[in-house]
Scaffold this active site. Structure first.
Site, short mmCIF file in Angstrom:
data_model
loop_
_atom_site.label_atom_id
_atom_site.label_comp_id
_atom_site.label_asym_id
_atom_site.label_seq_id
_atom_site.Cartn_x
_atom_site.Cartn_y
_atom_site.Cartn_z
N ARG A 1 9.98 4.08 16.42
CA ARG A 1 8.60 3.92 15.90
C ARG A 1 7.97 2.60 16.37
NH1 ARG A 1 7.87 6.56 10.60
NH2 ARG A 1 8.71 8.65 10.81
N ASP B 1 -4.65 5.53 0.52
CA ASP B 1 -3.39 5.44 1.27
C ASP B 1 -3.23 3.98 1.68
OD1 ASP B 1 -1.56 7.79 2.72
OD2 ASP B 1 -1.45 5.86 3.76
C1 LIG Z 1 4.41 12.16 3.63
S1 LIG Z 1 2.78 11.55 3.40
C2 LIG Z 1 2.23 12.57 2.07
C3 LIG Z 1 0.78 12.99 2.23
C4 LIG Z 1 0.27 13.96 1.15
N1 LIG Z 1 0.30 13.37 -0.16
C5 LIG Z 1 1.05 15.24 1.17
O1 LIG Z 1 1.86 15.49 0.28
O2 LIG Z 1 0.86 16.03 2.11
C6 LIG Z 1 3.11 9.97 2.63
C7 LIG Z 1 1.93 9.02 2.67
O3 LIG Z 1 2.21 7.93 1.78
C8 LIG Z 1 1.65 6.77 2.32
N2 LIG Z 1 2.31 5.60 1.71
C9 LIG Z 1 3.55 5.13 1.91
N3 LIG Z 1 3.78 4.03 1.18
C10 LIG Z 1 2.65 3.81 0.46
C11 LIG Z 1 2.25 2.82 -0.49
N4 LIG Z 1 3.07 1.83 -0.86
N5 LIG Z 1 1.00 2.90 -1.00
C12 LIG Z 1 0.17 3.89 -0.63
N6 LIG Z 1 0.47 4.84 0.26
C13 LIG Z 1 1.71 4.80 0.81
C14 LIG Z 1 1.89 6.90 3.82
O4 LIG Z 1 1.03 6.08 4.56
C15 LIG Z 1 1.67 8.40 4.03
O5 LIG Z 1 0.36 8.67 4.45
#
Ligand SMILES: C[S@@+](CC[C@H](N)C(=O)[O-])C[C@H]1O[C@@H](n2cnc3c(N)ncnc32)[C@H](O)[C@@H]1O
Length: 289
Positions: free
Chosen positions: A46, A155
């Protein structure tokens, strides 16, 4: 002294155990994301393009940059590169069926009486989740923009928020969108991509919010989607997030979580299950006379 050994399978840039530990520590501090020791190859793949772009020679140089006060911007890029952003329209379709049948009819009655409705997609990635909420609403209330309805989409990753705000998706990603909604609320395909209509975009506000940082919003939400994000956090962080989310849920609201997640810790007592990975607040207990 022996040179430090690399810990990854590929070798364009040397990454030592110390580099990996430093990067994992920063990711935990910045985003709450816990990286197990076997994720060195993932971190390498990454971040290698960041090193190439910055003209750096190895991961120790990269660590020095992101650990320095002038590296704050790159630290955000690092977090963005290490988060998993997988998402799709109508992911876990039973959530949208529940929303449509059990929650939205009452909310729609309310907004028609001049009251507000607030929905939150916490960890919205590139927008497919909040737009699936918006499309579900538009299927029942095509003129939803006329009412006081807002879907907050947050996000940690600014690149994902920009993609969400643009609302442009490869046509192949729209397969799960039910056909009448797809033809009504997306532009015609151009260069293999389609944009979601202004009326849907107007319902959704994209904002940066770190789930382990400050939450500036006030008031409660009628609907909260917090799906497929806490799985990346350690148990105590997960419990803290649920304990912060549940007071933000309106008394008749609904919380939707990811398929491999569960509400844990003290927050659990205040919720009841209303379907698979769907929670509603337990009715407040009446004071005994
Ligand atoms: C796997 S995606 C899930 C997206 C959507 N909720 C779904 O279920 O399809 C996880 C998301 O969490 C965000 N994320 C990770 N750590 C985070 C944090 N500390 N605060 C806010 N968002 C976060 C990532 O950037 C990513 O876009």
């Amino acid at each position: 002294m022996k040179p430090s050994a690399g810990i990854t399978e590929t070798g364009e840039f040397l990454m030592t155990q110390r580099d990996f530990t430093a990067i994992a520590g920063m990711l935990m501090a910045e985003a709450g994301i816990s990286l197990s020791g076997n994720k060195a190859n993932l971190v390498y793949s990454r971040l290698a393009k960041r090193l190439r772009l910055l003209g750096l020679g190895n991961f120790s140089e990269y660590c020095r940059l992101v650990e320095s006060p002038t590296g704050a911007g790159e630290r955000q890029n690092m977090v963005a590169a290490l988060t998993t952003n997988v998402t799709r329209f109508y992911r876990e379709p039973h959530h949208f069926e529940h929303l449509k049948t059990n929650i939205l009819p009452e909310l729609i009655n309310r907004v028609k009486q001049g009251r507000a409705a607030r929905l939150w997609s916490a960890a919205c990635s590139s927008g497919q989740e909040p737009y699936s909420i918006a499309l579900t609403l538009l299927s029942l209330l095509p003129d939803a923009v006329k009412y006081d309805i807002r879907i907050l989409a947050t996000d940690i990753d600014a690149n994902m928020l920009a993609a969400g705000a643009a609302g442009i998706y490869e046509t192949s990603l729209l397969d799960a969108v039910p056909n009448p909604l797809r033809s009504r609320w997306f532009s015609s395909p151009r260069d293999g991509r389609q944009q979601i209509a202004d009326e849907a975009r107007a319902l959704v506000k994209f904002r940066r919010l770190n789930l382990i940082g400050n939450w500036p919003m006030r008031g409660t939400f009628d609907v909260i989607f917090c799906r497929n994000v806490v799985i990346y956090f350690e148990n105590d962080t997960q419990e803290k997030i649920w304990s912060r989310i549940t007071p933000l849920l309106a008394p008749d609201g609904a919380l939707y979580i990811g398929h491999s997640e569960r509400v844990s810790g003290p927050a659990e007592a205040g919720l009841r299950s209303d379907g698979i990975t769907i929670y509603r607040p337990r009715a407040a207990r009446r004071e005994q006379p």
